[in-house]
Design a protein around this motif. Sequence first.
Motif, PDB file in Angstrom:
ATOM      1  N   ARG A  39       0.818  -1.207   0.000  1.00 51.98           N
ATOM      2  CA  ARG A  39       0.000   0.000   0.000  1.00 51.98           C
ATOM      3  C   ARG A  39       0.857   1.265   0.000  1.00 51.98           C
ATOM      4  NH1 ARG A  39      -2.355  -0.616   4.690  1.00 51.98           N
ATOM      5  NH2 ARG A  39      -3.859  -2.095   3.852  1.00 51.98           N
ATOM      6  N   ALA A  40       2.007   1.210   0.669  1.00 52.15           N
ATOM      7  CA  ALA A  40       2.867   2.387   0.779  1.00 52.15           C
ATOM      8  C   ALA A  40       3.434   2.827  -0.564  1.00 52.15           C
ATOM      9  CB  ALA A  40       4.006   2.105   1.764  1.00 52.15           C
ATOM     10  N   GLU A  41       3.502   1.907  -1.525  1.00 50.24           N
ATOM     11  CA  GLU A  41       4.000   2.271  -2.850  1.00 50.24           C
ATOM     12  C   GLU A  41       3.074   3.290  -3.521  1.00 50.24           C
ATOM     13  OE1 GLU A  41       6.924   1.350  -4.195  1.00 50.24           O
ATOM     14  OE2 GLU A  41       7.313   0.423  -2.249  1.00 50.24           O
ATOM     15  N   ASP A  42       1.770   3.170  -3.284  1.00 57.43           N
ATOM     16  CA  ASP A  42       0.782   4.094  -3.853  1.00 57.43           C
ATOM     17  C   ASP A  42       0.041   4.798  -2.714  1.00 57.43           C
ATOM     18  OD1 ASP A  42       1.230   3.293  -6.623  1.00 57.43           O
ATOM     19  OD2 ASP A  42       0.247   1.416  -6.072  1.00 57.43           O
ATOM     20  N   TYR A  43       0.812   5.318  -1.753  1.00 56.08           N
ATOM     21  CA  TYR A  43       0.228   5.870  -0.537  1.00 56.08           C
ATOM     22  C   TYR A  43      -0.715   7.043  -0.783  1.00 56.08           C
ATOM     23  CZ  TYR A  43       3.453   9.831  -0.812  1.00 56.08           C
ATOM     24  OH  TYR A  43       4.124  10.955  -1.214  1.00 56.08           O
ATOM     25  N   GLU A  44      -0.499   7.774  -1.874  1.00 56.17           N
ATOM     26  CA  GLU A  44      -1.356   8.939  -2.129  1.00 56.17           C
ATOM     27  C   GLU A  44      -2.797   8.532  -2.442  1.00 56.17           C
ATOM     28  OE1 GLU A  44       0.748  12.684  -3.701  1.00 56.17           O
ATOM     29  OE2 GLU A  44       1.625  11.051  -4.879  1.00 56.17           O
ATOM     30  N   ASP A  45      -3.004   7.264  -2.774  1.00 53.00           N
ATOM     31  CA  ASP A  45      -4.376   6.788  -3.005  1.00 53.00           C
ATOM     32  C   ASP A  45      -5.183   6.770  -1.712  1.00 53.00           C
ATOM     33  OD1 ASP A  45      -3.712   6.416  -5.648  1.00 53.00           O
ATOM     34  OD2 ASP A  45      -3.423   4.247  -5.486  1.00 53.00           O
ATOM     35  N   VAL A  46      -4.504   6.694  -0.560  1.00 49.50           N
ATOM     36  CA  VAL A  46      -5.204   6.662   0.727  1.00 49.50           C
ATOM     37  C   VAL A  46      -4.825   7.865   1.580  1.00 49.50           C
ATOM     38  CG1 VAL A  46      -5.513   4.156   0.769  1.00 49.50           C
ATOM     39  CG2 VAL A  46      -3.391   5.150   1.658  1.00 49.50           C
ATOM     40  N   LEU A  47      -4.383   8.935   0.930  1.00 48.84           N
ATOM     41  CA  LEU A  47      -3.961  10.149   1.629  1.00 48.84           C
ATOM     42  C   LEU A  47      -5.009  11.243   1.483  1.00 48.84           C
ATOM     43  CD1 LEU A  47      -1.771  11.973   3.034  1.00 48.84           C
ATOM     44  CD2 LEU A  47      -0.943  12.496   0.711  1.00 48.84           C
ATOM     45  N   GLY A  48      -5.454  11.790   2.615  1.00 46.55           N
ATOM     46  CA  GLY A  48      -6.342  12.943   2.605  1.00 46.55           C
ATOM     47  C   GLY A  48      -5.583  14.180   3.064  1.00 46.55           C
ATOM     48  N   MET A  49      -5.805  15.318   2.406  1.00 49.31           N
ATOM     49  CA  MET A  49      -5.135  16.567   2.782  1.00 49.31           C
ATOM     50  C   MET A  49      -6.191  17.621   3.104  1.00 49.31           C
ATOM     51  SD  MET A  49      -1.777  16.847   0.303  1.00 49.31           S
ATOM     52  CE  MET A  49      -1.185  18.263   1.249  1.00 49.31           C
ATOM     53  N   TRP A  50      -6.059  18.248   4.274  1.00 44.29           N
ATOM     54  CA  TRP A  50      -6.986  19.284   4.710  1.00 44.29           C
ATOM     55  C   TRP A  50      -6.211  20.552   5.053  1.00 44.29           C
ATOM     56  CZ3 TRP A  50      -9.495  15.382   8.596  1.00 44.29           C
ATOM     57  CH2 TRP A  50     -10.398  14.568   7.913  1.00 44.29           C
ATOM     58  N   ASP A  51      -6.728  21.709   4.600  1.00 43.95           N
ATOM     59  CA  ASP A  51      -6.139  22.985   4.991  1.00 43.95           C
ATOM     60  C   ASP A  51      -7.017  23.620   6.078  1.00 43.95           C
ATOM     61  OD1 ASP A  51      -8.362  24.065   3.700  1.00 43.95           O
ATOM     62  OD2 ASP A  51      -7.241  24.605   1.895  1.00 43.95           O
ATOM     63  N   HIS A  52      -6.687  24.848   6.480  1.00 40.66           N
ATOM     64  CA  HIS A  52      -7.418  25.459   7.600  1.00 40.66           C
ATOM     65  C   HIS A  52      -8.875  25.736   7.251  1.00 40.66           C
ATOM     66  CE1 HIS A  52      -6.715  29.262   5.455  1.00 40.66           C
ATOM     67  NE2 HIS A  52      -7.636  29.791   6.243  1.00 40.66           N
ATOM     68  N   GLU A  53      -9.156  25.945   5.961  1.00 43.52           N
ATOM     69  CA  GLU A  53     -10.542  26.161   5.557  1.00 43.52           C
ATOM     70  C   GLU A  53     -11.341  24.859   5.630  1.00 43.52           C
ATOM     71  OE1 GLU A  53     -10.349  27.953   1.724  1.00 43.52           O
ATOM     72  OE2 GLU A  53      -9.943  29.973   2.525  1.00 43.52           O
ATOM     73  N   ASP A  54     -10.719  23.753   5.238  1.00 43.12           N
ATOM     74  CA  ASP A  54     -11.396  22.457   5.357  1.00 43.12           C
ATOM     75  C   ASP A  54     -11.757  22.164   6.814  1.00 43.12           C
ATOM     76  OD1 ASP A  54     -11.156  21.824   2.601  1.00 43.12           O
ATOM     77  OD2 ASP A  54      -9.100  21.143   2.924  1.00 43.12           O
ATOM     78  N   LEU A  55     -10.888  22.610   7.731  1.00 43.56           N
ATOM     79  CA  LEU A  55     -11.092  22.349   9.155  1.00 43.56           C
ATOM     80  C   LEU A  55     -11.871  23.465   9.843  1.00 43.56           C
ATOM     81  CD1 LEU A  55      -7.508  21.020  10.013  1.00 43.56           C
ATOM     82  CD2 LEU A  55      -9.559  19.670   9.568  1.00 43.56           C
ATOM     83  N   ASN A  56     -12.209  24.505   9.078  1.00 43.50           N
ATOM     84  CA  ASN A  56     -12.950  25.649   9.630  1.00 43.50           C
ATOM     85  C   ASN A  56     -12.210  26.278  10.813  1.00 43.50           C
ATOM     86  OD1 ASN A  56     -15.110  27.479   9.690  1.00 43.50           O
ATOM     87  ND2 ASN A  56     -16.253  26.256  11.177  1.00 43.50           N
ATOM     88  N   LEU A  57     -10.911  26.488  10.636  1.00 40.80           N
ATOM     89  CA  LEU A  57     -10.068  27.053  11.680  1.00 40.80           C
ATOM     90  C   LEU A  57      -9.756  28.515  11.391  1.00 40.80           C
ATOM     91  CD1 LEU A  57      -7.572  24.105  12.256  1.00 40.80           C
ATOM     92  CD2 LEU A  57      -9.167  25.034  13.942  1.00 40.80           C
ATOM     93  N   ASP A  58      -9.811  29.343  12.409  1.00 38.51           N
ATOM     94  CA  ASP A  58      -9.488  30.763  12.300  1.00 38.51           C
ATOM     95  C   ASP A  58      -7.968  30.924  12.275  1.00 38.51           C
ATOM     96  OD1 ASP A  58      -9.003  33.485  12.685  1.00 38.51           O
ATOM     97  OD2 ASP A  58     -10.750  33.739  13.977  1.00 38.51           O
ATOM     98  N   PRO A  59      -7.400  31.542  11.234  1.00 40.92           N
ATOM     99  CA  PRO A  59      -5.937  31.694  11.160  1.00 40.92           C
ATOM    100  C   PRO A  59      -5.341  32.415  12.355  1.00 40.92           C
ATOM    101  CG  PRO A  59      -6.941  32.200   9.043  1.00 40.92           C
ATOM    102  CD  PRO A  59      -8.062  32.057  10.028  1.00 40.92           C
ATOM    103  N   ASP A  60      -6.133  33.214  13.073  1.00 40.32           N
ATOM    104  CA  ASP A  60      -5.609  33.929  14.240  1.00 40.32           C
ATOM    105  C   ASP A  60      -5.311  32.994  15.411  1.00 40.32           C
ATOM    106  OD1 ASP A  60      -5.763  36.328  12.914  1.00 40.32           O
ATOM    107  OD2 ASP A  60      -7.716  36.866  13.748  1.00 40.32           O
ATOM    108  N   PHE A  61      -5.829  31.754  15.354  1.00 38.03           N
ATOM    109  CA  PHE A  61      -5.676  30.844  16.483  1.00 38.03           C
ATOM    110  C   PHE A  61      -4.851  29.613  16.142  1.00 38.03           C
ATOM    111  CE2 PHE A  61      -9.465  33.319  17.348  1.00 38.03           C
ATOM    112  CZ  PHE A  61      -9.259  33.705  18.663  1.00 38.03           C
ATOM    113  N   ILE A  62      -4.214  29.608  14.986  1.00 34.25           N
ATOM    114  CA  ILE A  62      -3.362  28.495  14.597  1.00 34.25           C
ATOM    115  C   ILE A  62      -2.048  29.043  14.066  1.00 34.25           C
ATOM    116  CG2 ILE A  62      -5.303  26.967  14.082  1.00 34.25           C
ATOM    117  CD1 ILE A  62      -4.816  27.545  11.106  1.00 34.25           C
ATOM    118  N   GLY A  63      -1.133  28.156  13.745  1.00 30.55           N
ATOM    119  CA  GLY A  63       0.143  28.598  13.176  1.00 30.55           C
ATOM    120  C   GLY A  63       0.873  29.552  14.099  1.00 30.55           C
TER     121      GLY A  63
END
Length: 291
Positions: free
Chosen positions: A219-243
């Motif tokens: 599975r690790a050879e094609d790991y991007e097939d099971v990879l999810g990527m979320w940014d702060h908008e996907d997580l509904n996070l306020d930039p003032d409270f992260i990073g």
Amino acid sequence: MRSVVITKGVPDFREGVVSFDEDGHLQRGETPTVMNPNDKHALRAALQTKVRHGGEVTLMSMGPPGYKEILQEGMRDVYADDLYLLSDREMGAADTWATAMTVATGIEKLDEQPDLIFAGFKTADGETGHTGPQTNWCLDINEEMPDYPLITHVTALDVDEDEGIVRAKRLVEGDVSEIETVEAELPAFIVTDEEFTTGFRKAEYRLRHKDLRAETTERAEDYEDVLGMWDHEDLNLDPDFIGLDGSPTIVSSVDPIPKGPSEREATMVDPDDDEAMEAVFEEMADYAAGD
């Protein structure tokens, strides 16, 4: 059983190339990075749980896009069914508190809430040991999430599905000479110690472990097939409270980590040079004999 393991990329100190900006913040995009070694103990604990009880193992990290390879490393070297990377510029330069808030939100966003959450004791760069417990606290303040009792410095664990509890052996205040056994109701948050050991005593466990290792290596050879990527908008996070903006920690100074100079000289020997090879064998003979 659904398990989530949180991990982090740390500078590869073997390379000796660690880059900081003028404010003392690590420039992770310019620094060779590997999976935090202590997190592999947490991942092994999740694998042990899957071998014994079935279920799924999720590996999650927060970091730059290059951390996809860190997640692949964790999948290839230990085990994971799927991967999640929380990543964008707004999350950059976070301290442990801002990291914990972000990771906890990522866990909350999963389709299925975990029965067990695992974290390593500390990272090889910061060595604070904060992120796991802080993530646990962030989860507990969300009234929509279940309470996750926290067990730290875990060296061994077992799950009793019928009773809905986890039993763990843990070091007492980090003392390797004193160990206590504790119980907690599921779901639970486990912070593994570097002394953690897995156990596959039954033949069925060893066979299951072998099969899972083969599956995840493929599975690790094609790991991007099971990879999810979320940014702060996907997580509904306020930039003032992260990073960086959401990090109360102030870095006063940073000590450089130079690559150590080689202290030994090497002599190149051509295998076809009989005289030179004979000299090598003569020099090594005493050591081969155990002297």
